[in-house]
Design a protein around this motif. Sequence first.
Motif, PDB file in Angstrom:
ATOM      1  N   LYS A 195       0.699   4.374  -2.659  1.00 26.34           N
ATOM      2  CA  LYS A 195       0.500   5.768  -2.235  1.00 26.34           C
ATOM      3  C   LYS A 195       1.618   6.651  -2.779  1.00 26.34           C
ATOM      4  N   LYS A 246      -3.838   0.924   8.040  1.00 26.66           N
ATOM      5  CA  LYS A 246      -3.686  -0.240   7.155  1.00 26.66           C
ATOM      6  C   LYS A 246      -2.315  -0.881   7.305  1.00 26.66           C
ATOM      7  N   GLU A 287      -7.771   1.839  -3.503  1.00 27.99           N
ATOM      8  CA  GLU A 287      -6.693   0.851  -3.623  1.00 27.99           C
ATOM      9  C   GLU A 287      -6.679   0.303  -5.036  1.00 27.99           C
ATOM     10  N   LYS A 347       0.840  -1.209   0.000  1.00 23.28           N
ATOM     11  CA  LYS A 347       0.000   0.000   0.000  1.00 23.28           C
ATOM     12  C   LYS A 347       0.871   1.254   0.000  1.00 23.28           C
ATOM     13  N   ASP A 368       0.755  -2.635   5.687  1.00 29.14           N
ATOM     14  CA  ASP A 368       1.272  -2.340   4.344  1.00 29.14           C
ATOM     15  C   ASP A 368       1.096  -3.480   3.356  1.00 29.14           C
TER      16      ASP A 368
END
Length: 421
Positions: free
Chosen positions: A107, A143, A282, A103, A145
Amino acid sequence: MNILILGGGGREHALAWAVMQNPKCDKLIVAPGNAGIAQIASCADLDINNGGAVVSFAEENAIDFVIVGPEAPLAAGVSDRLRDAGLLVFGPSEAAAKLEASKAFTKEVCAAVDAPTAGYGHFTDAEAAKDYIRQQGAPIVVKADGLAAGKGVIMAFDEATALEAIDDMFGGAFGAAGAEVVIEEFMEGEEASLFVLVDGTEVLSMGSAQDHKRVGEGDSGPNTGGMGAYSPAPVLTAEVEARAMEEIVKPTMLEMARRGAPYQGILYAGLMIKDGQPRLVEYNVRFGDPECQVLMMRLGAQALDLMHAAAEGRLDRAQVNWADDHAITVVMAANGYPGAYEKGTEIKGLDALPEDASNMVFHAGTKALDGKILATGGRVLNVTARGETLQEARDRAYAAADAIIWPGGFMRRDIGWRALK
Ligand code: AMP
Ligand code: GLY
């Protein structure tokens, strides 16, 4: 063409069903498959996360084209091993699969291209993460990762819950996936998914869908892998889709190519839409399950041509022939799911159901034993129908689901409520 599909859930049954309808498919093997897939293709026992084993199997069986269903083999580099061996594959490289596997990576790529998404912080240290939470306040989203089978996301509506999530993640509750955390701004809006074929440079929409993540009616109870889906998603209008493509998907794909990790396969963009503005929640590097079931129901045989064009880098000359139709799938799950559930209960009544271009029961977790169909997973069947309207498709899907005799299972009775309200 001899085709190998990797995976054994409802998603792969739907892919196999669509591929089999295309006359270009001479032979289809699905590994490992399931009892429903075994009715239309050969199934093979194979460790699909082992690149070497998959390459040997493909070579022994004269496979021309491999379609990878789940994320685990992609994140393990199975498509790279196949490409190294000169095989044609639908599915991203390990480097490109980082868009789902990390994630923080996603990002950072979004930030580099200014793609609209939630503001965030990325932490490897619990105290720094907690300081950020205290500074930002709730609601906030914490969250893990890495890949955590959809369970590594905590939506915190108060600060204490968020701080506790940090302790859990750094305390090892999500294993290695939680050694790094991403903390995000809470986004409001309506969620929908956009599925995009990518061949490294070109992109082509393969349709939209909306999932139902919560186990209970009215979107209540814990999260699941998805209890039902429909396509198209009305919130993803042509205008919103065009914005998502121009502002999010295309810039990300160009950036991946620029970094030497061009993306090839299906890109699943989870979007939050508010006032006509999509923002990225996502990326997943595979079809959604059960979203794939409704996409395949609508696309049929052309799905193979589209995936093949993406794998061969011919998307600039491909197009989707859309019908003005709607599809819905209702998931039947084992009692207890997503918690502990019983395995091995018998399902009856499947043989009497119509199976044609507009009605299919895709199997997600079943096995055949002594002429019986037994439930082996949490999500077990995907009762799927297509119609001129969503209401027509929905009525037929529930009629079929009601004809299935399975005391060991349950379903949500409100799939599609958002689109029909
Ligand atoms: P993910 O695994 O990142 O897709 O997160 C799982 C689910 O949590 C998403 O499908 C959303 O429903 C929700 N979610 C994740 N991130 C956010 C966010 N920043 N704001 C609001 N909801 C979110
Ligand atoms: N149905 C959600 C997913 O496949 O990730």
